[in-house]
Design a protein around this motif. Structure first.
Motif, short mmCIF file in Angstrom:
data_model
loop_
_atom_site.label_atom_id
_atom_site.label_comp_id
_atom_site.label_asym_id
_atom_site.label_seq_id
_atom_site.Cartn_x
_atom_site.Cartn_y
_atom_site.Cartn_z
N LEU A 77 2.98 13.18 1.13
CA LEU A 77 2.40 12.36 0.14
C LEU A 77 1.69 13.07 -1.15
N GLU A 117 -5.15 5.44 -0.05
CA GLU A 117 -4.64 4.24 -1.00
C GLU A 117 -5.52 4.22 -2.33
N ALA A 132 -5.94 1.16 4.36
CA ALA A 132 -5.34 1.17 3.19
C ALA A 132 -5.63 -0.40 2.37
N THR A 161 3.29 13.24 -4.41
CA THR A 161 3.75 12.27 -5.20
C THR A 161 2.53 11.14 -5.61
N LEU A 162 1.38 11.61 -5.39
CA LEU A 162 0.13 11.18 -5.79
C LEU A 162 -0.50 11.46 -7.12
N ALA A 166 -3.87 6.82 -4.45
CA ALA A 166 -2.78 6.42 -5.16
C ALA A 166 -3.17 5.55 -6.28
N ARG A 167 -4.22 4.94 -6.30
CA ARG A 167 -4.72 3.84 -7.41
C ARG A 167 -5.58 4.68 -8.38
N ARG A 173 -2.66 2.00 7.96
CA ARG A 173 -2.34 0.86 7.09
C ARG A 173 -3.73 -0.19 6.78
N SER A 193 0.67 -1.28 0.05
CA SER A 193 -0.02 0.14 0.08
C SER A 193 0.91 1.24 0.08
N ILE A 194 0.42 2.24 -0.17
CA ILE A 194 0.94 3.77 -0.26
C ILE A 194 1.55 3.97 1.20
#
Length: 338
Positions: free
Chosen positions: A16, A241, A151, A19-20, A244-245, A148, A2-3
């Motif tokens: 973050l 998460e 995520a 970076t996303l 990120a996807r 986490r 996961s991210i």
């Protein structure tokens, strides 16, 4: 992975944002162009047109679709209940989780109606967080672990994620997060939740006031540890998460939206891929939506939680895409005026 797998400090969450992935503007522009060519006056479908363009940007295609929608309901218990902020015992959280799992709750019916799969994630219900009026709800390590877990609950293949919650006492947690994030008096953020009377409202306001005073100066994602709960942290983990996807998210009502306030304070762009399904009857929700600059999809005088308003909004989102993809253009229909 996961991210959040390599995130070892809450202070790193804000970083973050850079970076996303962001929305694909070319796909969004192509979707806007399609909207102007469909057999209707421009703008006549109102918010439905905006929703289709939103989905196009995040799916990076001018013809977005939803073949799999996933609802995630996170459940947790809260130490602040020791302050008498809720008329129900914390055992109700586990009982409601069992009801979700048996298919007997409102969210089960609404997910079936709107075409969403439902997963319920109980987060150590036998281990409530600490009382936020006396100290931090969780340690940094505990908070990162719950981020986490959230995520990791986001499944592969989902094209939209619906987020909801369950937890006796969590409307007080939501009010504390909103108050600490955006200021104002505690009374302006609290509501009746699951049925607080006048005395219960006074206890909630007092708990929020004392908690915010105790944790004054805490900012950004660190607010999750100071004032949040396991389900609030898990919601934030799922939001990150999904981003990120490139998966759009539909947030539910006051409690779910307030859970993401620490992300907004860390960096407002972390919520760019999020819709808010409805505006809750809880009085703090409209104020919170104004603070984060989000317009709700629906306004139905609901205040249930569970992801119920977000599940209903999924139906609207599906309708928006049916119109966007299924309508004929002026040229296709042989209609003058296109």
């Amino acid at each position: 992975m996961s991210i959040l797998s390599d995130v070892t400090a809450l202070s790193a969450v804000a970083r973050l944002a850079g970076t996303l992935p962001t929305a694909d503007e070319a796909a969004a522009q192509d979707a806007r162009a399609r909207q102007t060519s469909l057999t209707k006056p421009p703008g006549s479908l109102g918010r439905l047109e905006e929703l289709a363009v939103f989905m196009a940007g995040w799916q990076a295609t001018p013809r977005p679709e939803i073949t799999r929608a996933q609802a995630l309901v996170f459940a947790g218990n809260h130490g602040v209940c020791a302050q008498g902020v809720n008329p129900f015992p914390q055992e109700v959280t586990a009982q409601m989780v069992a009801n979700f799992e048996a298919g007997g709750a409102a969210i089960n019916q609404l997910c079936r109606a709107s075409g969403a799969e439902l997963a319920v994630i109980a987060l150590d219900l036998d281990r409530p967080t600490a009382d936020i009026t006396e100290g931090p709800a969780m340690s940094e390590a505990e908070t990162l672990a719950e981020l986490r877990r959230g995520a990791e609950a986001v499944p592969e293949g989902a094209q939209v994620v619906i987020l909801g919650e369950m937890g006796i006492g969590n409307s007080t947690i939501a009010a504390a997060l909103a108050c600490a994030s955006f200021g104002g008096d505690a009374e302006g953020w609290i509501g009746r939740g699951t049925g607080s009377d006048v005395d219960g409202l006074a206890r909630k306001a007092d708990a929020v006031r004392r908690a915010c005073a105790r944790h004054a100066g805490v900012e950004g994602a660190a607010l999750l540890a100071a004032l949040g709960g396991r389900e609030q942290a898990a919601i934030c983990g799922a939001v990150l998460e999904a981003r990120a996807r490139r998966i759009p998210v539909i947030l539910d009502g006051f409690i779910c939206t307030a859970a993401t306030a620490p992300l907004f304070k860390a960096d407002p762009s972390l919520l760019d891929h999020c819709l808010v399904g409805h505006v809750s009857r809880e009085p703090g929700h409209a104020r919170l939506l104004e603070a984060i600059g989000k317009a709700p999809v629906l306004s139905l005088d609901m205040a249930l939680g569970e992801g119920s308003g977000a599940a209903l909004a999924l139906g609207v989102l599906r309708a928006a895409l049916e119109c966007h993809n299924g309508m004929a253009t002026f040229a296709e229909a042989g209609v003058a005026g296109g």
